[in-house]
Design an enzyme around this catalytic site. Structure first.
Site, PDB file in Angstrom:
ATOM      1  CB  CYS A   1      -0.879  -0.007   1.247  1.00 26.45           C
ATOM      2  SG  CYS A   1      -1.771   1.541   1.449  1.00 26.45           S
TER       3      CYS A   1
ATOM      4  CD  GLU B   1       1.835  -1.128   8.616  1.00 22.75           C
ATOM      5  OE1 GLU B   1       0.629  -1.431   8.641  1.00 22.75           O
ATOM      6  OE2 GLU B   1       2.275  -0.032   8.986  1.00 22.75           O
TER       7      GLU B   1
HETATM    8 FE1  F3S Z   1      -5.697   0.463   3.673  1.00 20.23          FE
HETATM    9 FE2  F3S Z   1      -3.245   1.140   3.136  1.00 20.23          FE
HETATM   10 FE3  F3S Z   1      -4.530   2.319   5.077  1.00 20.23          FE
HETATM   11  S1  F3S Z   1      -4.065  -0.932   3.073  1.00 20.23           S
HETATM   12  S2  F3S Z   1      -5.866   0.712   5.858  1.00 20.23           S
HETATM   13  S3  F3S Z   1      -5.056   2.467   2.902  1.00 20.23           S
HETATM   14  S4  F3S Z   1      -2.412   1.689   5.134  1.00 20.23           S
END
Ligand code: F3S
Length: 290
Positions: free
Chosen positions: A96, A126
């Site tokens: 992400c 993470e």
């Molecule tokens: Fe989703 Fe990335 Fe936040 S996976 S919960 S947008 S850190």
């Protein structure tokens, strides 16, 4: 008096999970069978569904038998990327962008001579990944006393957070660090690596939890952001139940005059939300008939 069901303003997949699923979908179309390093997202139902489509989750690089490996949305340390390259597999990176930001912050802090402190669960993938990007020049904790009692605390600390942590808890941690550690430090640098989606979701869940009797929090048991949501709701005083699916919801949790709030973690699909609402509607009809 009738039972009432209210949804939180923010529910369902976050953009990071949607992006990871889209990348995986394209990889499956292009390659057929692929392997993910650990679960793609922290939701058992999503992972099982992906397995049916041809995405097998493995725990270690050494277990990869195919030619395509997917790095999950919560990221991995750089050493894992190196092992994947050494193995000659094609790497699909679904980390992400918010997690990448935390990894980059850790890397830059470490390069500038800071020891990185991550406010987070040291066992969470993470967090382990972020520490890896700090060149293992770092540590993770949720308790400032870990730093206070550290026998050889480095003089320059760089503080950041696991992306899905609660922002007021991070602020409390940072304030305590300033209060208790500053006389022992040459420098303390704080970088905000909290995920905005998580922050908004927790605020929406908190507002709802204040106005209902019972909160249903839907999300994976091993999902950090869902566990944080459940904490926020129960601390607001609502009776809180954390479930993964509609089938876990029990009639006995509710009374006929209850107001029920529903919120979800960031790896929950619209289908699961529909099933939860349907189940609550069924319970509502039963209770209203009694
Ligand atoms: Fe989703 Fe990335 Fe936040 S996976 S919960 S947008 S850190």
């Amino acid at each position: 008096m009738t039972i009432d069901i209210k949804m939180a303003d923010e529910t369902g997949f976050c953009f990071g999970v949607k992006r990871a699923l889209k990348l995986l979908e394209h990889a499956l179309e292009a390659h057929g069978q692929i392997e993910t390093l650990g679960p793609l997202v922290h939701n058992q139902q999503v992972v099982e569904n992906l397995e049916h489509l041809g995405a097998r989750a493995v725990q270690e690089v050494s277990e990869i038998i195919g030619s395509v490996a997917v790095v999950p949305s919560h990221g991995v340390p750089p050493a894992v990327f190196e092992r994947l390259v050494d193995r000659g597999v094609t790497v699909i990176d679904t980390t992400c962008p918010n997690v990448r930001k935390a990894q980059n912050a850790a890397k830059q802090l470490s390069a500038a001579g800071f020891c990185v402190v991550v406010f987070g669960d040291p066992t969470h993938p993470e967090v382990r990944g972020i520490i890896g990007w700090a060149g293992n020049n770092g540590m993770a904790t949720l308790d400032v006393q870990t730093l206070v009692q550290h026998p050889a605390l480095p003089p320059r600390l760089g503080l950041l957070s696991q992306t899905t942590r609660n922002s007021s808890q991070f602020v409390d941690f940072a304030l305590s660090a300033v209060d208790l550690l500053l006389p022992r430090l040459a420098e303390l640098r704080i970088i905000n690596t909290l995920c905005d989606v998580t922050k908004k979701r927790q605020a929406a869940a908190l507002a709802l939890a204040h106005s209902v009797d019972t909160m249903i929090v839907v999300g994976g048991r091993n999902s950090a952001n869902t566990r944080c949501l459940a904490n926020v709701c129960s601390q607001a005083g609502a009776k809180t139940h954390h479930v993964e699916t509609a089938s876990e919801i029990e009639d006995s949790w509710f009374c006929s005059a209850d107001t029920i709030g529903v919120t979800t973690g960031t790896s929950i699909s619209d289908n699961v939300i529909k099933e939860v609402v349907l189940k609550l509607e069924e319970i509502k009809i039963q209770l209203n008939a009694n």
